[in-house]
Motif scaffolding. Structure first.
Motif, mmCIF file in Angstrom:
data_model
loop_
_atom_site.group_PDB
_atom_site.id
_atom_site.type_symbol
_atom_site.label_atom_id
_atom_site.label_comp_id
_atom_site.label_asym_id
_atom_site.label_seq_id
_atom_site.Cartn_x
_atom_site.Cartn_y
_atom_site.Cartn_z
ATOM 1 N N LEU A 471 -21.417 70.982 -30.160
ATOM 2 C CA LEU A 471 -20.100 70.919 -30.795
ATOM 3 C C LEU A 471 -19.014 71.609 -29.970
ATOM 4 O O LEU A 471 -17.854 71.637 -30.380
ATOM 5 C CB LEU A 471 -20.184 71.516 -32.203
ATOM 6 C CG LEU A 471 -20.998 70.672 -33.198
ATOM 7 C CD1 LEU A 471 -21.194 71.408 -34.510
ATOM 8 C CD2 LEU A 471 -20.339 69.316 -33.440
ATOM 9 N N ARG A 472 -19.370 72.147 -28.816
ATOM 10 C CA ARG A 472 -18.379 72.662 -27.872
ATOM 11 C C ARG A 472 -18.305 71.789 -26.610
ATOM 12 O O ARG A 472 -17.710 72.190 -25.608
ATOM 13 C CB ARG A 472 -18.726 74.098 -27.476
ATOM 14 C CG ARG A 472 -18.538 75.120 -28.586
ATOM 15 C CD ARG A 472 -18.974 76.502 -28.129
ATOM 16 N NE ARG A 472 -18.135 76.997 -27.044
ATOM 17 C CZ ARG A 472 -17.046 77.764 -27.199
ATOM 18 N NH1 ARG A 472 -16.673 78.123 -28.421
ATOM 19 N NH2 ARG A 472 -16.351 78.181 -26.162
ATOM 20 N N THR A 477 -13.557 68.599 -31.469
ATOM 21 C CA THR A 477 -14.691 68.685 -32.396
ATOM 22 C C THR A 477 -14.209 68.401 -33.806
ATOM 23 O O THR A 477 -13.155 68.903 -34.222
ATOM 24 C CB THR A 477 -15.335 70.084 -32.344
ATOM 25 O OG1 THR A 477 -15.808 70.326 -31.024
ATOM 26 C CG2 THR A 477 -16.496 70.191 -33.322
#
Length: 532
Positions: A471-472, A477
């Motif tokens: 998610l980075r 995101t």
């Protein structure tokens, strides 16, 4: 009683009219359940996005189990593939809307099939079965979004009808082929969801007892052929991965919190997803408990009456077995109750049909509890689609979210936001890492401790780290399920650290700061996108 017999046997209301009318009621109820047009383009849980995302991946040439994690049999994404195939032309969002409308239409078809099953016992039974299935929350719970249960329901009802048609065939060849086709249709129960093997086995045994070993072998052969044809194209390239994801990982799940009684109340519609919503004040527990006792009594009385009258015995066995499966399964969500819906409804219809027989105290008792079922389910329907049901959020804020997204790959904690943004297929085409079942990876990575005990998602350190890395890894995101992810506070902090966090309705949009290099060039080997 003579008047009731004449109404049931007469030709005043053709059973086809009953089927059409109850099917229309069913479609309307499911459309109301999703809250109309805005609901068609809203986030509705997690699972339906996973199944439609799997179908989108399939039409783009990516194979489940081998190219991405998928914890269910192939029936769901195969059934959704025709709608997903329209995405390159109409867009992901429109394709999803058509898929959801298609599932609602399938719910209407299933309602008509219930009428077709029950009509052999008279029009009273057909009307009872059709109306109950049309308005029962346990049926509509999975028939308004792209979930798996509606496909298994269709397979069960259509397969049994075909098998009964085979038994009535006047030619040996016609009987043989109809039995084989019935088996092929019934195979879609385990193809939709793995525990569909239970009703499939019961129907095969019923064919053996009722119609003889030849028909049983034909049904089993048709089912086997369909299973091989549907599974082999994915099992061969995936090798052992399909077995692990569909069977072993599912069986290895830790049991979800909640009691057997709570699951039973869900199945009967008397939990907080049904009549229990009226039971939040003083005496609420008594109301919910009384409703549960009433519905159980109605089902037991209907089952016993149908069994003694030799009507729908296979449905009595199916209903009991399916309720046991729901109670024993490691994982459980309220919409799973749809698995048992057709059998329970047909049992009530069969029991009600015995009311045409000479009156007795036992029949009067059955009539009372059956009327109790009708009244209870009607009340439950009002709670489900009426003013008592809290209205969820409206349409997905597509324009507001899109305005915040930079160029490049966007990652998300669930596929549905990307689908509703019309970006999911584009992300696949661009070679981005796109999720199919990010949360499902928790059953594949770090799922067990050194003693082989299942580790809850919130305690799965490896998965929490993989989720953070994934998610980075994009240009932006999207987080759409803050509680369902079961992220630890440390994981949430790590995902948001040093980034710009904005909230648009229920969607969290996280983007890099102006001083930060773009994320587009970053990639992850976390395994959240592929099985590893």
């Amino acid at each position: 009683m003579e008047r009731g017999r004449n109404l049931s046997r007469g030709a005043r209301v053709p059973w086809q009219a009953i089927a059409a009318g109850t099917a229309a009621v069913a479609f309307l109820g499911r459309f109301l359940r999703i809250q109309g047009l805005d609901g068609l383009v809203s986030v509705r849980g997690y699972d339906d996005g996973v199944y439609f995302a799997a179908a989108l991946n399939l039409i783009h040439g990516r194979l489940p189990y081998a190219d991405f994690l998928y914890l269910q049999p192939p029936g769901g994404f195969l059934a959704l593939a025709p709608a997903a195939g329209l995405a390159p032309v109409l867009g992901d969002r429109t394709a999803l809307v058509l898929a959801r409308l298609g599932v609602m239409a399938l719910g209407a078809v299933n309602t008509a099939l219930v009428v077709a099953v029950a009509r052999r016992w008279g029009r009273l039974a057909a009307l009872t079965g059709g109306l109950l299935y049309a308005i029962a929350p346990i049926a509509s719970a999975a028939e308004y979004v792209t979930l798996l249960e509606p496909f298994g329901t269709f397979a069960l009802l259509a397969g049994v009808l075909l098998l009964e048609r085979a038994a009535r065939s006047t030619t040996p060849r016609g009987r043989a082929w109809l039995a084989v086709v019935a088996g092929a249709v019934l195979a879609w129960m385990p193809l939709a969801k793995i525990w569909g093997v239970v009703p499939l086995a019961i129907v095969v045994l019923w064919a053996l007892v009722r119609f003889g070993w030849r028909d049983a072998v034909r049904v089993a052969g048709g089912a086997t052929a369909m299973l091989v044809a549907a599974v082999a194209p994915f099992a061969v390239p995936a090798r052992s991965a399909m077995l692990h994801q569909v069977v072993l990982d599912q069986l290895g799940r830790s049991r979800m919190p909640g009691s057997v009684l709570g699951r039973l109340q869900d199945v009967l519609g008397t939990s907080d997803s049904g009549l229990g919503r009226l039971a939040s004040g003083p005496g609420g527990a008594f109301v919910a408990g009384a409703a549960t006792v009433l519905v159980v009594a109605a089902l037991v009385a209907s089952g016993l009456s149908a069994w003694r009258a030799r009507r729908g015995r296979v449905w009595v066995v199916l209903a009991a077995a399916q309720v046991v499966v729901l109670a024993a399964a490691p994982s459980y969500f309220p919409h799973y109750s749809a698995f048992a819906a057709p059998s329970l409804v047909v049992v009530v219809a069969a029991g009600v049909s015995t009311l045409r027989r000479p009156a007795s105290r036992r029949v009067v008792a059955v009539a009372g509890v059956a009327l109790g079922v009708v009244g209870s389910v009607t009340a439950l329907a009002l709670v489900t689609v009426g003013p008592f049901r809290p209205r969820p959020g409206g349409a997905f804020p597509e324009s507001q979210v899109s305005a915040l997204l930079p160029a490049g790959c966007v990652v998300a904690d669930a596929p549905m936001p990307l689908i509703l943004l019309d970006r999911y297929s584009a992300e696949i085409t661009a070679g981005c890492d796109v999720p199919v079942d990010p949360s499902g990876q928790t059953y594949f990575v770090g799922a067990y401790d050194a003693r082989g005990r299942a580790i809850p998602r919130i305690d799965n350190i490896i998965w929490q780290g993989d989720a953070t890395a994934y998610l980075r890894s994009g240009a932006a995101t999207l987080l759409s399920r803050p509680q369902g992810n079961q992220f630890t506070p440390e994981t949430v902090t790590a995902i948001e650290d040093g980034r710009v966090v904005r909230h648009v309705g229920d969607i969290t949009v996280i983007t890099p700061t102006a001083k930060e290099p773009p994320w587009t060039d970053l990639h992850t080997d976390s395994g959240l996108v592929s099985p590893g």
